[in-house]
Enzyme design. Sequence first.
Site, short mmCIF file in Angstrom:
data_model
loop_
_atom_site.label_atom_id
_atom_site.label_comp_id
_atom_site.label_asym_id
_atom_site.label_seq_id
_atom_site.Cartn_x
_atom_site.Cartn_y
_atom_site.Cartn_z
N ASP A 203 0.67 -1.35 -0.07
CA ASP A 203 0.08 0.00 -0.10
C ASP A 203 0.79 1.18 0.24
O ASP A 203 1.98 1.38 0.58
CB ASP A 203 -0.64 -0.02 1.43
CG ASP A 203 -2.00 0.86 1.35
OD1 ASP A 203 -2.80 0.82 0.24
OD2 ASP A 203 -1.93 1.65 2.23
N GLU A 267 1.86 -0.15 -4.97
CA GLU A 267 0.86 0.73 -5.11
C GLU A 267 1.43 2.16 -5.70
O GLU A 267 2.00 3.03 -4.79
CB GLU A 267 -0.04 0.93 -4.26
CG GLU A 267 -1.37 1.64 -4.65
CD GLU A 267 -2.37 2.21 -3.78
OE1 GLU A 267 -3.21 2.86 -3.86
OE2 GLU A 267 -1.70 2.52 -2.44
C1 NOJ Z 1 -4.60 2.79 -0.89
C2 NOJ Z 1 -5.76 1.80 -0.70
O1 NOJ Z 1 -5.81 1.23 -1.80
C3 NOJ Z 1 -6.82 2.57 -0.25
O2 NOJ Z 1 -8.11 1.76 -0.29
C4 NOJ Z 1 -6.62 3.00 1.08
O3 NOJ Z 1 -7.63 3.84 1.62
C5 NOJ Z 1 -5.23 3.87 1.21
N1 NOJ Z 1 -4.34 3.40 0.38
C6 NOJ Z 1 -4.77 4.23 2.72
O4 NOJ Z 1 -4.25 2.67 2.97
#
Ligand code: NOJ
Length: 531
Positions: A203, A267
């Site tokens: 993440d 990500e």
């Molecule tokens: C990215 C995640 O995909 C999202 O759903 C989340 O709210 C944020 N990061 C914070 O962790």
Amino acid sequence: MTEKNNPWWQSATIYQIYIRSFQDSNGDGIGDLAGILHRLDYLHALGVDALWITPFYPSPMADFGYDVSDYCDVDPRFGSLADFDRLRDGLHQRGMKLLIDLVPNHTSNQHPWFQEAISSKQSPKRDWYIWHDPAPDGGVPNNWWSLSGGPAWQFDPASQQYYMHSFLAEQPDLNWRNPAVRVALYQVMRFWLDRGVDGFRVDVIGALMKDPDFQDDPINEDYKDSDPDFLRLKAVNSSNRPEVMEVIAEMRAVLSNYAGDRVLIGELYQPVEKLIFYYGTRLEGVHLPFNFNLMWLEWKAWGVMKLIELYERHLPEGAWPSWVLSNHDQPRVATRLGPAQARLAMMLMLTLRGTPTLYQGDELGLENAMIPADEIQDPFAKAGKGQGRDGERTPMPWDGSAYSGFSTHIPWLRLGDDAALKHVEAQKEDAHSMLALTRALLKLRKQEQALSLGAWSPLYADDHILSYERVLGCKRFAILLNFTGETVLAEPPPYPAIMILSSYLDHTEKAFDISDHVILRPNEGCLFQAL
Ligand code: NOJ
């Protein structure tokens, strides 16, 4: 046929499961691990190779699991560690892989680490988070903005200091400049690697390091009124620091102690030119930085060609591409492009070079749901403007029964309006459905290594058509995609070929010569095999 011995994740198709909304097994209206296990045969038959499951850890659910209060357990809403083990075994028995979400940038404010940190300025865990004295006027220390809306700082009256949070105040950011934090999170990685996971989707990996001098983020001159608030600033100090490569390389080192080509996926919302930085100059970075660029660009044949060429050109030697069409944070592809072009987009993604990541329900062509204001669940929507992310998070529709087979209980979030028409059982019966197309494409991609691992090269692009080929050894495939709603006369592949798949799922096995023209119907994509 040329056999290539690449790591499994290069020829794999990843399927993202938003756990709350995939399948409920215990009648509480919330999806869970046992529910996923129950649907493994569906996923296996679909033809995907790896599942990425969104967070299932104990959590107060301020951000539906992206606020972790214990990294090494399963929240009772989602099951137990025993359920996790059963799911892992079920996947591995089917030759499939299990990827989990690692959320290292922040914890829940209920995590014992944060509870200890906030208990006193002298706490040994104080420096595990990012604290700062108020500005001279008593206000926030700098202009950093949270991605969920509002300043990225929360005041703690007891200690008279602020702590930083890139998202909600309930998600305090960990201080990755503190070696103890790194050791703790690498331990978490080992816990799950020892338990048999095949890799991590990390993440907001680019946000782990912040400017140690806490300099303001500069103004983003390209901000448009329709953009979310946080884009008013360029996050070059609060996030996206080059030093982050140091920790990414350390994460890679943790993985490399395990057999089986465990994979690290990041990500990263970055344009291609910046995305490639995260592979690392010696490929010591993430194996796959998620490439979300297909989500943003204007959906034109030549525009998509420019993007693919740019990516292929910029990729460091030996690096592997990634392609994503949607996820649980972004409007669904069928909503962005319309149902007809969503079919074309699926054909595009599953015939490009690189690892595709498919979001649950996109194989059914699901569209975003409009959620009535009093039913909105997404905390970011509550904190900011608009619908938030609920529209793309509605439960999977499996059949025509109550709650579409997702649950026996009223689901945590309403089903989409299209659930009754587009559920899995209905699409299984329909030889031309989006599900049938996705299965056909995945089957071909599995059968023909040229379509997964083969070289990609452009044929042509204009206002209507995007055309490229995939080649491995003596196998050669040409793909022609009509990006418009018009019938178009297109140039055929530059060699005699046989059309083996149309996105209309008809008219296949037709031979073409180089002097023929191909008539592409509206929104049609065709796949040819060179004779
Ligand atoms: C990215 C995640 O995909 C999202 O759903 C989340 O709210 C944020 N990061 C914070 O962790």
